[in-house]
Design an enzyme around this catalytic site. Structure first.
Site, mmCIF file in Angstrom:
data_model
loop_
_atom_site.group_PDB
_atom_site.id
_atom_site.type_symbol
_atom_site.label_atom_id
_atom_site.label_comp_id
_atom_site.label_asym_id
_atom_site.label_seq_id
_atom_site.Cartn_x
_atom_site.Cartn_y
_atom_site.Cartn_z
ATOM 1 N N VAL B 36 0.846 -1.200 0.000
ATOM 2 C CA VAL B 36 0.000 0.000 0.000
ATOM 3 C C VAL B 36 0.876 1.243 0.000
ATOM 4 C CG1 VAL B 36 -1.721 1.313 1.307
ATOM 5 C CG2 VAL B 36 -1.941 -1.168 1.094
ATOM 6 N N PRO B 56 11.577 0.603 9.021
ATOM 7 C CA PRO B 56 12.855 -0.107 9.085
ATOM 8 C C PRO B 56 13.144 -0.785 7.744
ATOM 9 C CG PRO B 56 11.435 -0.693 10.946
ATOM 10 C CD PRO B 56 10.601 0.103 10.007
ATOM 11 N N GLY B 59 11.468 -3.850 6.638
ATOM 12 C CA GLY B 59 10.047 -3.839 6.304
ATOM 13 C C GLY B 59 9.747 -3.315 4.911
ATOM 14 N N ASP B 119 -7.074 1.957 5.110
ATOM 15 C CA ASP B 119 -8.070 0.992 5.591
ATOM 16 C C ASP B 119 -8.796 1.407 6.855
ATOM 17 O OD1 ASP B 119 -7.773 -0.867 3.532
ATOM 18 O OD2 ASP B 119 -6.046 -1.792 4.495
#
Lengths: 260, 260
Positions: B36, B56, B59, B119
């Protein structure tokens, strides 16, 4: 050192960040009461904003005066004052006074209030575009300031191409999701629900989606437990609609079983 | 007392206020480095924003890692900290941590920074939609949260309908306006210029606009002094293109004289 170039979307600079701003219940201050202000007001009311028009009554055009008289907008019957910004979430200025406009722009920036000064691009956090609306469907055409009239013409062209009930397709999908959640409410099933909605969306053309009746949807949900998505014609045939191909709707020839 | 109802646009509540946000040179903070986030980053870079990704390194998905390595975005290699908001003009959060997301949303609201928590509709000042891009032309499809996949499908449908060179039409109009200003620079003539541009825009279909060459435009400008707008075929014939109707291009039968 040669390396394979990753296949990620290429960046195309020079555009805008087009966003569907949520102004429901938010306070939008429109400074001015002419034709441009009237257009801004419609956009804001269509998005459920609480609108205050700041403009002496003598400066209101018939449309703005009508919206004031109907109570669709609040009205501050005088020229702009700094206190008008006190509870503003967004400010739209459309007055024929460049100096006053710039002063308002600066006040908005000091207070971090998003603002648009009509016809002064450098004094705009955002531009408006030409918007087609069909129920929950909104299509916005922006030429990034290069051709507002062309934007309107493109918007009309697009509207003509869309099925007349395009908005229904979106309501259908929304309804289907709500119905699905009611028959399979377990939060742990959210991934399965999403996967099935995706499968249905991928299987149906959106023109077919437009045609989905409430009855179709209830029937369609029977396919959820096995994570199947029939084609539109399969769905109609399975419900007993006349089959143009002469296939027995319940002979299992579609490669899936109909739960029920 | 019965009175005629004024014929002003009817309000259709329930939509969004769709705006072309100007983020050129503005600082957008993207919290998260997954799929996303990757999509958000593309939107922002396409609109010339300065983007910082807070996440990080472990990620980052391949696309975001690629944009970091190419220097397309700045990278803060750790989890979000409050100080990340210090010079943020907009914040986009796309992390799988509802509590952290909500905390960031609240900080943004305290500081009046526009924000979108992916979301979590109630924690969004704005939603994203599906955007078609062709040069200066941007078309955004929003279903107001009811069917994101359907929005993408409608966007593709629209893109298929548009002439492949639609963006050129807008550049043409932009160029014509610039050319016009150079042959008729007098500020006092601004109303005449606008009226002529309007006349041209109204006379040409936008498909025709797409076909306008630089040469066509230079020829078209000859009609400006008399505030005339030829049809596209008249323009081509006047330039000596073969005439399918067998009409002599310069016999004056078009009802206007060709200046120059």
């Amino acid at each position: 050192m040669a390396s394979a170039k990753p296949k990620f979307p290429a960046i195309k600079p020079g555009g805008s960040l087009i966003l569907a701003w949520q102004v429901k219940g938010k306070h939008v201050v429109v400074v001015g009461g002419g034709e441009v202000a009237a257009g801004r007001i419609v956009h804001c009311l269509n998005a459920d904003a609480v609108v205050t028009v700041v403009c002496p009554t003598s400066g209101l055009n018939p449309e703005v005066a009508f919206r004031v008289s109907e109570g669709q907008v609040k009205h501050t019957d005088r020229n702009f004052e700094q206190s008008d910004l006190d509870d503003a979430d967004m400010v739209l200025v459309a007055i024929d006074d460049p100096a006053a406009s710039t002063a308002i722009w600066k006040l908005c920036k000091e207070r971090r209030i998003p603002a648009n000064i009509a016809d002064v691009p450098p004094e705009c956090d955002f531009y408006f575009g030409s918007v087609h609306r069909d129920g929950p469907l909104q299509i916005m055409v922006s030429t990034n300031g290069k051709g507002p009239r062309l934007a309107a013409s493109i918007r009309k062209f697009i509207a003509k191409q869309l099925p007349s009930n395009a908005g229904n397709a979106i309501n259908s999908i929304g309804n289907l999701r709500v119905k699905l959640r009611s028959i399979a409410p377990d939060p742990a099933e959210s991934r399965k629900r999403m996967a099935w909605m995706t499968k249905v969306s991928d299987t149906f053309s959106w023109e077919e989606m437009c045609k989905l009746t409430d009855e179709d949807m209830d029937f369609l949900l029977r396919y959820y437990p096995e994570n199947k998505a029939p084609s539109f014609s399969e769905l109609r045939i399975a419900q007993g609609a006349p089959d143009p191909q002469g296939v027995d709707p319940f002979d299992g020839s579609f490669g899936f079983s109909v739960g029920a």
